[in-house]
Design an enzyme around this catalytic site. Structure first.
Site, mmCIF file in Angstrom:
data_model
loop_
_atom_site.group_PDB
_atom_site.id
_atom_site.type_symbol
_atom_site.label_atom_id
_atom_site.label_comp_id
_atom_site.label_asym_id
_atom_site.label_seq_id
_atom_site.Cartn_x
_atom_site.Cartn_y
_atom_site.Cartn_z
ATOM 1 N N GLU A 8 42.796 -4.121 26.359
ATOM 2 C CA GLU A 8 42.326 -3.790 26.910
ATOM 3 C C GLU A 8 41.263 -2.728 27.287
ATOM 4 O O GLU A 8 41.066 -2.744 28.727
ATOM 5 C CB GLU A 8 43.186 -2.560 26.550
ATOM 6 C CG GLU A 8 44.875 -2.452 25.897
ATOM 7 C CD GLU A 8 45.430 -2.148 27.568
ATOM 8 O OE1 GLU A 8 46.640 -1.336 27.353
ATOM 9 O OE2 GLU A 8 45.276 -3.410 28.389
ATOM 10 N N THR A 26 43.588 0.446 37.321
ATOM 11 C CA THR A 26 42.948 1.658 35.957
ATOM 12 C C THR A 26 42.235 1.879 36.356
ATOM 13 O O THR A 26 41.671 3.294 36.044
ATOM 14 C CB THR A 26 43.506 1.024 34.934
ATOM 15 O OG1 THR A 26 45.065 0.578 34.757
ATOM 16 C CG2 THR A 26 43.542 1.617 34.201
#
Length: 316
Positions: free
Chosen positions: A134, A187
């Site tokens: 991530e 994101t």
């Protein structure tokens, strides 16, 4: 004779994260869509990505830049430094959707690699490894997607260092309309618009709502759950990145949704309902609203589901 190197395939589900007041600490796994990854032992140490399908050629093939490769490399460094793993990725989730696409790839790869190596790691051990993927994907090692993707159910992350995650009760009659409009939210961009400072009163209100949400889950009270899923801090700024979201949310609430909000960084929008039929009706409303604004997409009705798992016996 060289020892056989069978492929082992694993699946990791899409996730809905934040859930209103639970920014970066709350998420759930869906039953339906997800990513599949095949892994096998390699004669050379390290990680190699053999192929990626379903991404339209957008994802990096270099292991050090791909979330699946980064996560498995972290696994090897920590638990099997001399071993080698080859990976084949099949993307079942759209990129930049807010459904935990990057996390699903990392989690499926970890579960497949763990099985190929015979390590038997616990899901909680793999959450820390998946967070490294991530970090590469969006610049933040947040666990609110990878934790539910690995553990399944509804997960609360109470501490990051050291990592602590708690599975919360799942109301049996909870249904979710999930709609991904035809626009993309990066994101990193969604994190850049977050407010640098939050008023004390808003922080207290957000904390109270998160407490109410946890209480509602333990009570199985869907009406109370809907009351708790309100976000006055993150949702307002991210709503500006999603054309048509505010109108879609208003329409869903008017039609009886328990709650309606943004999944993760968006643009996926979710609406909660107490029955499958109501969730289907809400899905049609979301589809109509986003289509009218010019960003038609795809959606489905789902429920909270299990976490990442091996799908097959070894595939030669």
């Amino acid at each position: 004779m060289a020892r056989p190197r069978p492929w082992i395939e694993a699946f990791a589900p899409a996730t809905v994260s934040n859930l209103g007041p639970g920014f970066d600490c709350l998420g759930l796994a869906l039953r339906g869509p997800g990513d599949r990854v095949r892994a096998r032992l390699s004669e050379r140490s390290g990680v190699k990505i053999v192929s990626v399908e379903g991404d339209g050629g957008k994802l990096p093939r270099e292991a050090e830049r791909n979330t699946a490769g980064v996560a498995v490399a972290a696994l090897l460094r920590r638990y099997a430094p001399e071993a080698g793993i080859e990976l084949e990725l099949h993307k079942g989730l759209p990129l930049g959707s807010g459904l935990g696409s990057s996390g699903a790839s990392a989690c499926a790869a970890l579960v497949a690699a763990d099985a190929a190596l015979g390590l038997g790691l616990a899901p909680t051990q793999m959450v820390d490894l998946a967070r490294e993927g991530e970090l590469v994907a969006c610049g933040a090692a947040h666990p609110d997607n990878v934790a539910p993707a690995l553990l399944g159910g509804i997960v609360l992350v109470t501490c990051v260092e050291p990592l602590r995650v708690i599975n919360l009760p799942v109301p049996k009659d909870l249904w979710i309309a999930v709609y991904t409009p035809g626009c993309q939210v990066n994101t990193a961009d969604a994190r850049r618009v977050l407010p640098a400072m939050v008023p004390l009163a808003a922080t207290v209100q957000q904390a109270a709502r998160l407490g109410l949400l946890v209480h509602a889950l333990h009570e199985g009270d869907l009406a109370l759950l809907g009351e708790a899923i309100v976000d006055d801090i993150v949702e307002p700024v991210r709503a500006q990145l999603i054309p048509g979201f505010l109108d879609a949310k208003a329409a869903a609430q008017e039609a009886g949704a328990l709650a309606c909000s943004i999944s993760g960084s968006g643009p996926t929008t979710f609406a909660l309902a107490a029955s499958a039929s109501r969730a289907e009706a809400l899905l049609l409303i979301l589809e109509e609203c986003f289509s009218l604004i010019g960003v038609p997409g795809k959606g489905h009705v789902d429920q909270v589901g299990p976490g990442a798992r091996v799908l097959s016996t070894p595939l030669h």
